[in-house]
Design a protein around this motif. Structure first.
Motif, PDB file in Angstrom:
ATOM      1  N   GLU A 179       6.044  -6.673  -2.731  1.00  0.00           N
ATOM      2  CA  GLU A 179       5.725  -7.717  -3.710  1.00  0.00           C
ATOM      3  C   GLU A 179       5.161  -7.103  -4.984  1.00  0.00           C
ATOM      4  N   GLN A 180       4.258  -6.130  -4.828  1.00  0.00           N
ATOM      5  CA  GLN A 180       3.635  -5.513  -5.996  1.00  0.00           C
ATOM      6  C   GLN A 180       4.626  -4.665  -6.795  1.00  0.00           C
ATOM      7  N   LEU A 181       5.585  -4.064  -6.103  1.00  0.00           N
ATOM      8  CA  LEU A 181       6.576  -3.227  -6.785  1.00  0.00           C
ATOM      9  C   LEU A 181       7.774  -4.052  -7.269  1.00  0.00           C
ATOM     10  N   GLY A 182       7.848  -5.289  -6.818  1.00  0.00           N
ATOM     11  CA  GLY A 182       8.945  -6.156  -7.228  1.00  0.00           C
ATOM     12  C   GLY A 182      10.288  -5.745  -6.649  1.00  0.00           C
ATOM     13  N   ILE A 183      10.277  -5.280  -5.391  1.00  0.00           N
ATOM     14  CA  ILE A 183      11.511  -4.827  -4.737  1.00  0.00           C
ATOM     15  C   ILE A 183      11.663  -5.552  -3.399  1.00  0.00           C
ATOM     16  N   PRO A 184      12.875  -5.578  -2.837  1.00  0.00           N
ATOM     17  CA  PRO A 184      13.099  -6.280  -1.570  1.00  0.00           C
ATOM     18  C   PRO A 184      12.313  -5.673  -0.406  1.00  0.00           C
ATOM     19  N   PHE A 185      11.986  -6.537   0.546  1.00  0.00           N
ATOM     20  CA  PHE A 185      11.279  -6.142   1.764  1.00  0.00           C
ATOM     21  C   PHE A 185      12.164  -6.452   2.956  1.00  0.00           C
ATOM     22  N   TYR A 186      12.338  -5.477   3.847  1.00  0.00           N
ATOM     23  CA  TYR A 186      13.205  -5.671   5.008  1.00  0.00           C
ATOM     24  C   TYR A 186      12.460  -5.363   6.303  1.00  0.00           C
ATOM     25  N   ASP A 187      12.424  -6.350   7.164  1.00  0.00           N
ATOM     26  CA  ASP A 187      11.891  -6.176   8.508  1.00  0.00           C
ATOM     27  C   ASP A 187      12.801  -6.968   9.439  1.00  0.00           C
ATOM     28  N   ASN A 188      12.453  -8.218   9.719  1.00  0.00           N
ATOM     29  CA  ASN A 188      13.331  -9.072  10.522  1.00  0.00           C
ATOM     30  C   ASN A 188      14.638  -9.380   9.790  1.00  0.00           C
ATOM     31  N   GLU A 189      14.627  -9.201   8.474  1.00  0.00           N
ATOM     32  CA  GLU A 189      15.843  -9.411   7.697  1.00  0.00           C
ATOM     33  C   GLU A 189      16.961  -8.462   8.140  1.00  0.00           C
TER      34      GLU A 189
ATOM     35  N   GLY B  29      19.618  -0.331  -3.547  1.00  0.00           N
ATOM     36  CA  GLY B  29      18.541  -0.019  -4.485  1.00  0.00           C
ATOM     37  C   GLY B  29      17.187   0.090  -3.822  1.00  0.00           C
ATOM     38  N   ALA B  30      16.164   0.191  -4.634  1.00  0.00           N
ATOM     39  CA  ALA B  30      14.790   0.345  -4.144  1.00  0.00           C
ATOM     40  C   ALA B  30      14.425  -0.790  -3.198  1.00  0.00           C
ATOM     41  N   CYS B  31      13.699  -0.460  -2.136  1.00  0.00           N
ATOM     42  CA  CYS B  31      13.277  -1.465  -1.168  1.00  0.00           C
ATOM     43  C   CYS B  31      12.228  -0.864  -0.242  1.00  0.00           C
ATOM     44  N   VAL B  32      11.605  -1.727   0.547  1.00  0.00           N
ATOM     45  CA  VAL B  32      10.682  -1.297   1.590  1.00  0.00           C
ATOM     46  C   VAL B  32      11.288  -1.713   2.927  1.00  0.00           C
TER      47      VAL B  32
ATOM     48  N   ILE C 271       1.279  -4.493   5.166  1.00  0.00           N
ATOM     49  CA  ILE C 271       1.204  -3.492   4.104  1.00  0.00           C
ATOM     50  C   ILE C 271       2.551  -3.366   3.403  1.00  0.00           C
ATOM     51  N   GLY C 272       3.618  -3.290   4.183  1.00  0.00           N
ATOM     52  CA  GLY C 272       4.950  -3.168   3.604  1.00  0.00           C
ATOM     53  C   GLY C 272       5.328  -4.363   2.752  1.00  0.00           C
ATOM     54  N   LYS C 273       5.002  -5.556   3.233  1.00  0.00           N
ATOM     55  CA  LYS C 273       5.332  -6.783   2.502  1.00  0.00           C
ATOM     56  C   LYS C 273       4.565  -6.851   1.181  1.00  0.00           C
ATOM     57  N   LYS C 274       3.265  -6.551   1.227  1.00  0.00           N
ATOM     58  CA  LYS C 274       2.455  -6.568   0.006  1.00  0.00           C
ATOM     59  C   LYS C 274       2.918  -5.498  -0.976  1.00  0.00           C
ATOM     60  N   LEU C 275       3.283  -4.348  -0.463  1.00  0.00           N
ATOM     61  CA  LEU C 275       3.757  -3.255  -1.317  1.00  0.00           C
ATOM     62  C   LEU C 275       5.028  -3.671  -2.046  1.00  0.00           C
TER      63      LEU C 275
ATOM     64  N   ILE D 117      -9.591   2.448   5.208  1.00  0.00           N
ATOM     65  CA  ILE D 117      -9.652   1.980   3.816  1.00  0.00           C
ATOM     66  C   ILE D 117      -9.214   0.526   3.643  1.00  0.00           C
ATOM     67  N   GLY D 118      -8.753  -0.092   4.710  1.00  0.00           N
ATOM     68  CA  GLY D 118      -8.360  -1.492   4.620  1.00  0.00           C
ATOM     69  C   GLY D 118      -6.901  -1.662   4.190  1.00  0.00           C
ATOM     70  N   ILE D 119      -6.389  -2.851   4.419  1.00  0.00           N
ATOM     71  CA  ILE D 119      -4.981  -3.141   4.141  1.00  0.00           C
ATOM     72  C   ILE D 119      -4.657  -2.996   2.658  1.00  0.00           C
ATOM     73  N   ASP D 120      -5.433  -3.633   1.799  1.00  0.00           N
ATOM     74  CA  ASP D 120      -5.113  -3.655   0.362  1.00  0.00           C
ATOM     75  C   ASP D 120      -5.207  -2.275  -0.273  1.00  0.00           C
ATOM     76  N   LYS D 121      -6.192  -1.485   0.114  1.00  0.00           N
ATOM     77  CA  LYS D 121      -6.304  -0.142  -0.452  1.00  0.00           C
ATOM     78  C   LYS D 121      -5.215   0.785   0.076  1.00  0.00           C
ATOM     79  N   THR D 122      -4.764   0.515   1.303  1.00  0.00           N
ATOM     80  CA  THR D 122      -3.637   1.276   1.830  1.00  0.00           C
ATOM     81  C   THR D 122      -2.399   1.004   0.992  1.00  0.00           C
ATOM     82  N   VAL D 123      -2.186  -0.267   0.657  1.00  0.00           N
ATOM     83  CA  VAL D 123      -1.071  -0.641  -0.223  1.00  0.00           C
ATOM     84  C   VAL D 123      -1.189   0.083  -1.558  1.00  0.00           C
ATOM     85  N   GLU D 124      -2.394   0.092  -2.109  1.00  0.00           N
ATOM     86  CA  GLU D 124      -2.628   0.734  -3.404  1.00  0.00           C
ATOM     87  C   GLU D 124      -2.330   2.231  -3.344  1.00  0.00           C
TER      88      GLU D 124
END
Length: 205
Positions: A24-34, A103-106, A18-22, A187-194
């Motif tokens: 991508e859709q917002l166009g901001i960096p994603f941090y987990d193992n990073e 800046g903005a990120c997940v 969910i975090g990764k897809k979010l 609600i499923g993964i994609d709708k949770t992202v939405e």
């Protein structure tokens, strides 16, 4: 948009996806193992040390004794006299603050909501799901054996809860600590992202 989004999640609920897809859709960096990779490079500790620290927190009392510190000890005391695991937590905390300043990120997991609690432009999210859904995902996504999946899911949640309680001094699953709590099995993964995306954009306007 400058909003930082933290995602805490029950094991198997799909929080990382969910975090990764979010992101991508917002166009901001994603941090987990990073976060682990960056903290390892900055401290010289191995990535394996960062990866295993949360799993050690299976028993809250024993974990606290092993750490040798009170949960309310300041994060700003420095490394002197701290256990390896506490040093690792501080190193991760420093990296999390740095990426938030950029800046903005997940950011997924790692007590990011607590570490960034004084940040104004932040949305903290908690993802949960029923046990059957999480067991099924852990078998399909993480390749756990069906025989051991239920036990592993339970242990992972307990470890995350104890790790959070030790470092933050609060319950990890206390929904009052979050801006938004969603059940991905409903609600499923994609709708949770939405849903998260719509919320973040609404508070950012």
């Amino acid at each position: 948009m400058k909003t930082v989004i933290t995602i805490s999640r029950q094991y198997g609920s799909g929080g990382r996806e969910i975090g990764k897809k979010l992101a991508e859709q917002l166009g901001i960096p994603f941090y987990d193992n990073e976060i682990i990779s960056r903290a390892a490079k900055e401290t010289g500790f191995s990535e394996a040390a960062f990866e295993s620290v949360e799993d050690k927190a299976t028993n809250s009392l024993l974990y606290s004794i092993a750490m040798g510190m009170n949960v309310f000890t300041s994060q700003d005391t420095g490394f002197a006299g701290l256990s390896l695991d506490d040093r690792i937590f501080l190193a991760q905390s420093n990296v999390i603050r740095k990426v938030a300043e950029e800046g903005a990120c997940v950011i997924v997991g790692r007590c990011a909501d607590y570490i960034l609690k004084d940040l104004d432009d932040i949305v903290n999210v908690f993802i949960s799901a029923n046990l059957d859904f999480r067991i099924q995902r852990s078998v399909e996504i993480d390749q756990l054996s069906p025989e051991n999946a239920a036990e592993t899911v339970s242990k992972k949640d307990k470890s995350r809860g104890n790790y959070y309680r030790y470092h933050a001094g609060e319950r990890w699953d206390n929904l009052f600590n979050y801006d938004l709590a969603l059940r991905s099995d409903r609600i499923g993964i994609d709708k949770t992202v939405e849903c998260i995306k719509n919320y973040v954009q609404s508070v950012a306007d």
